[in-house]
Design a protein around this motif. Structure first.
Motif, PDB file in Angstrom:
ATOM      1  N   GLU A 192       0.832  -1.213   0.000  1.00 42.83           N
ATOM      2  CA  GLU A 192       0.000   0.000   0.000  1.00 42.83           C
ATOM      3  C   GLU A 192       0.864   1.259   0.000  1.00 42.83           C
ATOM      4  OE1 GLU A 192      -3.958  -1.651   2.406  1.00 42.83           O
ATOM      5  OE2 GLU A 192      -2.498  -0.343   3.399  1.00 42.83           O
ATOM      6  N   GLU A 193       1.857   1.278   0.865  1.00 39.32           N
ATOM      7  CA  GLU A 193       2.703   2.463   0.984  1.00 39.32           C
ATOM      8  C   GLU A 193       3.501   2.710  -0.295  1.00 39.32           C
ATOM      9  OE1 GLU A 193       5.043   1.642   4.412  1.00 39.32           O
ATOM     10  OE2 GLU A 193       3.490   2.289   5.846  1.00 39.32           O
ATOM     11  N   ALA A 194       3.987   1.637  -0.924  1.00 39.58           N
ATOM     12  CA  ALA A 194       4.772   1.795  -2.152  1.00 39.58           C
ATOM     13  C   ALA A 194       3.922   2.389  -3.270  1.00 39.58           C
ATOM     14  CB  ALA A 194       5.341   0.443  -2.578  1.00 39.58           C
ATOM     15  N   ILE A 195       2.669   1.984  -3.343  1.00 36.98           N
ATOM     16  CA  ILE A 195       1.787   2.513  -4.388  1.00 36.98           C
ATOM     17  C   ILE A 195       1.319   3.921  -4.044  1.00 36.98           C
ATOM     18  CG2 ILE A 195      -0.439   2.159  -5.552  1.00 36.98           C
ATOM     19  CD1 ILE A 195       0.047  -0.859  -5.226  1.00 36.98           C
ATOM     20  N   ASP A 196       1.094   4.192  -2.750  1.00 31.97           N
ATOM     21  CA  ASP A 196       0.701   5.548  -2.338  1.00 31.97           C
ATOM     22  C   ASP A 196       1.761   6.576  -2.707  1.00 31.97           C
ATOM     23  OD1 ASP A 196      -1.669   4.670  -1.323  1.00 31.97           O
ATOM     24  OD2 ASP A 196      -0.977   4.552   0.761  1.00 31.97           O
ATOM     25  N   GLU A 197       3.015   6.166  -2.711  1.00 34.36           N
ATOM     26  CA  GLU A 197       4.115   7.097  -2.968  1.00 34.36           C
ATOM     27  C   GLU A 197       4.329   7.366  -4.457  1.00 34.36           C
ATOM     28  OE1 GLU A 197       7.463   5.385  -1.061  1.00 34.36           O
ATOM     29  OE2 GLU A 197       6.725   5.787   0.985  1.00 34.36           O
ATOM     30  N   LEU A 198       3.670   6.600  -5.300  1.00 29.39           N
ATOM     31  CA  LEU A 198       3.834   6.804  -6.738  1.00 29.39           C
ATOM     32  C   LEU A 198       3.157   8.098  -7.179  1.00 29.39           C
ATOM     33  CD1 LEU A 198       3.132   3.186  -8.071  1.00 29.39           C
ATOM     34  CD2 LEU A 198       5.363   4.298  -7.801  1.00 29.39           C
ATOM     35  N   SER A 199       3.793   8.792  -8.113  1.00 28.26           N
ATOM     36  CA  SER A 199       3.230  10.024  -8.661  1.00 28.26           C
ATOM     37  C   SER A 199       3.213   9.919 -10.180  1.00 28.26           C
ATOM     38  CB  SER A 199       4.071  11.229  -8.225  1.00 28.26           C
ATOM     39  OG  SER A 199       3.557  12.424  -8.764  1.00 28.26           O
ATOM     40  N   PHE A 200       2.116  10.368 -10.783  1.00 31.07           N
ATOM     41  CA  PHE A 200       1.947  10.263 -12.232  1.00 31.07           C
ATOM     42  C   PHE A 200       1.648  11.644 -12.801  1.00 31.07           C
ATOM     43  CE2 PHE A 200       0.472   6.478 -10.070  1.00 31.07           C
ATOM     44  CZ  PHE A 200       1.199   5.467 -10.689  1.00 31.07           C
ATOM     45  N   THR A 201       2.158  11.900 -13.979  1.00 31.96           N
ATOM     46  CA  THR A 201       1.946  13.195 -14.628  1.00 31.96           C
ATOM     47  C   THR A 201       1.385  12.985 -16.024  1.00 31.96           C
ATOM     48  OG1 THR A 201       3.794  14.173 -13.415  1.00 31.96           O
ATOM     49  CG2 THR A 201       3.023  15.345 -15.377  1.00 31.96           C
ATOM     50  N   PHE A 202       0.221  13.607 -16.285  1.00 36.76           N
ATOM     51  CA  PHE A 202      -0.398  13.568 -17.610  1.00 36.76           C
ATOM     52  C   PHE A 202      -0.935  14.967 -17.921  1.00 36.76           C
ATOM     53  CE2 PHE A 202      -0.748   9.156 -16.212  1.00 36.76           C
ATOM     54  CZ  PHE A 202      -0.247   8.482 -17.324  1.00 36.76           C
ATOM     55  N   GLY A 204       0.487  17.731 -18.142  1.00 36.36           N
ATOM     56  CA  GLY A 204       1.005  18.767 -17.261  1.00 36.36           C
ATOM     57  C   GLY A 204       0.450  18.739 -15.865  1.00 36.36           C
ATOM     58  N   GLN A 205      -0.303  17.732 -15.522  1.00 39.63           N
ATOM     59  CA  GLN A 205      -0.889  17.625 -14.187  1.00 39.63           C
ATOM     60  C   GLN A 205      -0.386  16.349 -13.504  1.00 39.63           C
ATOM     61  OE1 GLN A 205      -5.094  17.866 -15.211  1.00 39.63           O
ATOM     62  NE2 GLN A 205      -5.150  19.961 -14.441  1.00 39.63           N
ATOM     63  N   SER A 206      -0.158  16.445 -12.202  1.00 36.94           N
ATOM     64  CA  SER A 206       0.322  15.311 -11.414  1.00 36.94           C
ATOM     65  C   SER A 206      -0.803  14.759 -10.558  1.00 36.94           C
ATOM     66  CB  SER A 206       1.486  15.738 -10.516  1.00 36.94           C
ATOM     67  OG  SER A 206       2.577  16.195 -11.295  1.00 36.94           O
ATOM     68  N   MET A 207      -0.814  13.464 -10.373  1.00 39.47           N
ATOM     69  CA  MET A 207      -1.830  12.831  -9.523  1.00 39.47           C
ATOM     70  C   MET A 207      -1.247  11.609  -8.844  1.00 39.47           C
ATOM     71  SD  MET A 207      -1.862  11.233 -12.590  1.00 39.47           S
ATOM     72  CE  MET A 207      -2.621  12.515 -13.549  1.00 39.47           C
ATOM     73  N   ASN A 208      -1.909  11.173  -7.797  1.00 37.69           N
ATOM     74  CA  ASN A 208      -1.515   9.972  -7.066  1.00 37.69           C
ATOM     75  C   ASN A 208      -2.690   9.008  -7.045  1.00 37.69           C
ATOM     76  OD1 ASN A 208       0.086  12.382  -5.776  1.00 37.69           O
ATOM     77  ND2 ASN A 208       1.258  10.523  -5.318  1.00 37.69           N
ATOM     78  N   ALA A 209      -2.375   7.742  -7.107  1.00 34.61           N
ATOM     79  CA  ALA A 209      -3.418   6.718  -6.955  1.00 34.61           C
ATOM     80  C   ALA A 209      -3.379   6.225  -5.513  1.00 34.61           C
ATOM     81  CB  ALA A 209      -3.179   5.576  -7.951  1.00 34.61           C
ATOM     82  N   GLY A 210      -3.459   4.954  -5.316  1.00 34.92           N
ATOM     83  CA  GLY A 210      -3.422   4.369  -3.980  1.00 34.92           C
ATOM     84  C   GLY A 210      -3.816   2.911  -4.096  1.00 34.92           C
ATOM     85  N   ALA A 211      -3.795   2.180  -2.997  1.00 32.62           N
ATOM     86  CA  ALA A 211      -4.157   0.765  -3.021  1.00 32.62           C
ATOM     87  C   ALA A 211      -4.629   0.314  -1.659  1.00 32.62           C
ATOM     88  CB  ALA A 211      -2.976  -0.081  -3.484  1.00 32.62           C
ATOM     89  N   SER A 212      -5.571  -0.624  -1.659  1.00 32.11           N
ATOM     90  CA  SER A 212      -6.053  -1.252  -0.431  1.00 32.11           C
ATOM     91  C   SER A 212      -5.823  -2.750  -0.556  1.00 32.11           C
ATOM     92  CB  SER A 212      -7.544  -0.971  -0.224  1.00 32.11           C
ATOM     93  OG  SER A 212      -7.787   0.430  -0.170  1.00 32.11           O
TER      94      SER A 212
END
Length: 253
Positions: A192-202, A204-212
């Motif tokens: 969960e923590e490894a995926i929470d720390e991921l950042s994606f840019t499309f 010109g905008q950045s976003m984060n996903a997450g996992a349970s």
């Protein structure tokens, strides 16, 4: 002088149809002396020649061996193609990992091994949070990139003997060997923590996903279907606990 019986038999065979191989053999035998080593060799050569003429379609031994080699080659190619098709049927086309069918097959094999050798392991079902808003905001191509990055992250976190599979959509499953209950839960938190720390840019905008992630322990008494249900239920409990987190974070680039 009384004529040999062999000559009479040869004349009888000679009355068969004109083009019959038997008649040709009979004529040859009738002309051959009944006794002597030389006569025997002559009859053998004549008989062999007659048999060769009666071989179906004039097929030679070398042609038969070549046909057998050709059939064996085609059989090997067909078996290789079957293996390729079976592997493709068990693999997720986008991510290159086992799909539900392939993962469930691995899970059944693992449980059978655990029952025989009293081994243990853990099953973790992981659902990606906030993937739908990413798809809606940036398109499915962006969502696919998120899934690929998540799979790469999970693969780096497991051993070569473990299995990462896609159950469908944004839901994944991990088969991990030789983990205690405490270690399995800690591993789920790590994912969960490894995926929470991921950042994606499309665009010109950045976003984060997450996992349970939800956990089910595997052992000699485990059943594949029940283990999947247990891990899936635990995953939804964990997802409910994470609902207070922001659904999606978008920062202008």
């Amino acid at each position: 002088m009384r004529k040999p019986k062999r000559a009479k038999a040869a004349r009888k065979l000679a009355k068969s149809p004109a083009k019959s191989p038997a008649r040709s053999l009979a004529r040859s035998l009738a002309k051959t002396p009944p006794k002597g080593r030389k006569a025997g060799k002559t009859r053998s050569r004549v008989a062999a020649k007659a048999v060769h003429k009666t071989r179906p379609n004039g097929v030679k031994p070398d042609d038969t061996r070549a046909t057998i080699r050709n059939l064996r080659t085609k059989l090997t190619q067909a078996l290789r193609r079957i293996d390729e098709l079976e592997a493709a049927a068990d693999t997720d086309f986008l991510l290159g990992i086992p799909n539900r069918r392939g993962f469930e097959r691995e899970l059944h094999r693992a449980i059978a091994y655990m029952k025989r050798y009293r081994a243990s392991g853990a099953l973790i079902v992981l659902d990606v949070d906030r993937l739908k808003p990413i798809n809606d905001a940036f398109g499915h191509a962006a969502g696919d990139e998120v899934l690929k990055t998540i799979v790469a992250t999970l693969t780096r976190q497991v051993r070569s003997s473990d299995v990462v599979g896609r159950l469908g959509g944004d839901e994944f499953a991990l088969l991990l060997w030789n983990l205690s209950a405490t270690d399995a839960k800690a591993k789920a938190v790590t994912f969960e923590e490894a995926i929470d720390e991921l950042s994606f840019t499309f665009r010109g905008q950045s976003m984060n996903a997450g996992a349970s992630a939800g956990v089910a322990l595997l052992g000699s008494h485990a059943e594949a279907g029940r283990a999947l249900e247990e891990a899936d239920a635990a995953m939804y409990v964990r997802k409910a606990q994470r609902r207070h987190e922001p659904r999606i974070r978008i920062v202008a680039g």
